[in-house]
Write an enzyme that holds these catalytic residues in place. Structure first.
Site, PDB file in Angstrom:
ATOM      1  N   HIS A 149      38.413  25.626  43.421  1.00 20.09           N
ATOM      2  CA  HIS A 149      39.406  26.589  42.915  1.00 20.09           C
ATOM      3  C   HIS A 149      39.436  27.839  43.790  1.00 20.09           C
ATOM      4  CE1 HIS A 149      41.647  28.541  39.489  1.00 20.09           C
ATOM      5  NE2 HIS A 149      41.222  29.612  40.139  1.00 20.09           N
ATOM      6  N   GLU A 150      38.264  28.440  44.048  1.00 24.54           N
ATOM      7  CA  GLU A 150      38.209  29.672  44.845  1.00 24.54           C
ATOM      8  C   GLU A 150      38.539  29.380  46.313  1.00 24.54           C
ATOM      9  OE1 GLU A 150      38.102  32.346  43.310  1.00 24.54           O
ATOM     10  OE2 GLU A 150      37.533  31.502  41.374  1.00 24.54           O
ATOM     11  N   PRO A 180      46.973  59.853  37.231  1.00 28.37           N
ATOM     12  CA  PRO A 180      46.280  58.770  36.519  1.00 28.37           C
ATOM     13  C   PRO A 180      44.882  59.193  36.096  1.00 28.37           C
ATOM     14  CG  PRO A 180      46.405  58.310  38.881  1.00 28.37           C
ATOM     15  CD  PRO A 180      47.244  59.521  38.640  1.00 28.37           C
TER      16      PRO A 180
END
Length: 622
Positions: free
Chosen positions: A417-418, A196
């Site tokens: 949300h977190e 990679p």
């Protein structure tokens, strides 16, 4: 640049020659026409005794009238003129004819137009010859000979010991081929470095150049291919011709996939130029000519697109896989990059290596550089462990955007949300521990919960993938529970995209669907045809595609339902964590665990920099 200088030179020469011709003509310039007299009028003035003196030089007569007026006339060959002048009492002076036109300057001025024409012709001929030379060199190789003035050796390369070992054998063969030939061994034609991006393939090739005391030519795969068919093949021939003259030597082709792609794979016909270049490369590597002591090293991060004829033994005999480093490799790479960085006593490279799983060599080099920059902004003389932690957060999560204005409602939504992601992470069967949770915008995200594995992982179980889906959908589930179904926002778009991608991989690549079984369904071919990207599903029917879509939806929706159940069951812990994020904005994994155990956490402001770490500078501290 050179053509511009030549044009300026010739323009300057023309101006100078023009000035010289004008100066040369001043001596032979006649009086202005207003003072010229016809010869008959001149004779009438002489007979009328109005002329005081004349100067005669051949047919040119310059004189002065009695009133002091100067005049000029052209006199024919008339012998009676001299008698008339003498009888009229005119003072007569005779001079020889001016022959300045026969001198060097006269000849030069008369030939100046021809000289100028010849000079312009020579200039354009030189330009034409220069362009012809460039055209003749169009098919020459662009391989650069790497000088050994600043050598990179294997001591500068860490984290890939097995790859270095295989390349060391190539170097030993170049230095002492008889050692291997005595046992019937042949020199390898080519070595392909596969891995990679950022794992150090090009650096390994440079290290080979530094270790081997032989010439080293470097070129990129894109340097071969041009718009004209046959140019790339000509450059390949010229490159190997140069290599033979300097053998034993090494040739390095970076990004060989630019020229070595599979032939005949395009929907709209093949690329003739690239295919001819590849054919010539195949012939040079394994044709009728024996390129003894010439080794080709190539690098690519896309071995799947290379032509099979390029990979067979006899051409690229060895394929060296350069992967992301493991724990020990990351520590060794950090030791290489911190050689010129002054470190504080609290810096432990082993701890940093454990906290950076999946980092490539380039990522670690960037981490060290970012830590040094952060320390310099704070006027430190040494880089501390805190600088490395901040640099790691910046590299992995992006830079903090504290200047971004978020109203209270947006901040509240981000916190819940977190917190939903974090609570789901703590209540699923298999997952990685939480490293940090923040509602400070970083990069393109308004908030983030970052997880780091405790060790290097090379395979993942079905249970862990299902747990990952639940964690990913925890943010959307939190918004639905706290604010209602109609109040959900677009903030979960990246979570939905990540969950869908993961579910598709589980169904089509990893065989984790009961309905479809352990079968591969992703052998898609993406080609460019008539300027558009065309994706072909070569091995599935429309009915199978419908089942795949249904299975992907089922996995994502089941994960969403599981996230809703976890948050409802752990509602008090979720509320507590969300309120803590609103108050502190950033919490570490240990602080989250302590908070949920009922302990009180206190986040003091950043500790001042010790005096022994500070450097005297007029730059204000950031």
């Amino acid at each position: 640049m050179k053509a511009g200088k030549s044009i300026l030179f010739w323009l300057g020469a023309i101006v100078v020659l023009t000035l010289i011709s004008n100066m040369a003509g001043l001596g032979t310039k006649k009086m202005s026409p207003r003072n010229a007299l016809p010869f008959s009028e001149f004779m009438n003035q002489v007979e009328a005794k109005n002329v005081s003196s004349v100067t005669i030089s051949g047919p040119d007569v310059n004189g002065q009238l009695s009133d002091g007026t100067s005049f000029y006339t052209y006199a024919p060959d008339d012998p009676s003129m001299y008698e008339t002048l003498r009888k009229s009492g005119v003072r007569v002076e005779a001079k020889p004819i001016d022959n300045s036109a026969d001198t060097f300057w006269g000849v030069f001025v008369s030939w100046f137009p021809m000289i100028l024409l010849i000079g312009v012709w020579v200039f354009f001929m030189r330009q034409a010859n220069s362009g012809n030379n460039k055209a003749m060199s169009f098919g020459k190789s662009r391989a650069r000979l790497i000088e050994n003035a600043k050598k990179v050796t294997f001591a500068d390369v860490a984290g890939c010991d097995e790859s270095k070992q295989e390349l060391e054998e190539v170097i030993d063969f170049l230095k002492d081929p008889g050692k291997f030939q005595r046992l019937g061994g042949k020199i390898p034609k080519g070595v392909l470095l596969v891995g990679p991006p950022g794992t150090g393939k090009t650096l390994l090739a440079k290290a080979v150049a530094g270790e081997a005391d032989v010439p080293f030519f470097s070129i990129s795969g894109s340097d071969f291919v041009e718009m004209f068919v046959g140019v790339g093949a000509s450059r390949v021939r010229d490159m190997f011709a140069q290599a033979k003259k300097n053998s034993p030597c090494l040739l390095f082709i970076d990004e060989i996939d630019a020229v070595g792609r599979h032939r005949g794979a395009g929907l709209g016909g093949g690329n003739d130029e690239r295919e001819q270049t590849l054919n010539q490369l195949l012939v040079e590597m394994d044709g009728f000519d024996e390129n003894e002591n010439v080794i080709l090293i190539a690098a690519t991060n896309r071995p799947d697109v290379l032509d099979p004829a390029l990979l067979r033994p006899g051409r690229f005999d060895r394929q060296v896989v350069v992967t992301n480093p493991d724990l020990k490799g990351r520590e060794d790479i950090l030791k290489v990059h911190v050689k010129k960085v002054p470190l504080a006593k609290d810096v432990n490279l082993a701890v940093i290596a454990r906290g950076t799983p999946g980092f490539s060599g380039a990522d670690l080099a960037n981490l060290v550089n970012e830590a040094a920059l952060l320390a310099a902004r704070k006027n430190k003389r040494k880089v501390t462990s805190k600088d490395f932690d901040d640099a790691k957060d910046k590299v992995m999560m992006g830079n903090e955007r504290k200047s971004m204005a978020m109203d209270e409602q947006e901040k509240l939504l981000t916190a819940y949300h977190e917190a939903g992601h974090a609570i789901c992470s703590l209540n699923v069967p298999e997952t990685d521990p939480i490293h940090k949770a923040t509602i400070i915008p970083r990069g393109r995200a308004l908030g983030m919960v970052q997880q780091l594995p405790e060790k290097d992982q090379y395979s993942y179980s079905r249970a862990k993938m299902l747990s990952r889906l639940i964690i990913t959908m925890g943010g959307r589930a939190a918004e639905e529970i706290k604010f209602g179904y109609d109040k959900v926002t677009s903030g979960a778009s990246s979570d939905i995209a990540a969950a869908t991608k993961l579910a598709r991989a589980m169904v089509t690549e990893w065989g984790m669907s009961d309905k479809l079984g352990p079968v591969l369904y992703v052998e898609n071919s993406e080609e460019v045809f008539l300027g558009k990207s065309v994706t072909q599903n070569k091995n599935m029917s429309e009915d199978t595609a419908k089942i795949i879509d249904a299975e992907i939806k089922r996995l994502v929706c089941d994960a969403h339902e599981s996230a809703l159940k976890i948050l409802n069951d752990k509602n008090s812990e979720w509320e507590k964590l969300a309120q803590a994020l609103i108050e502190y904005e950033t919490l570490s994994g240990d602080e989250i665990k302590a908070l949920l155990r009922g302990e009180t956490i206190s986040k003091a402001s950043e500790a001042p920099v010790p005096e022994e770490l500070k450097t005297k500078s007029s730059v204000p501290e950031v």
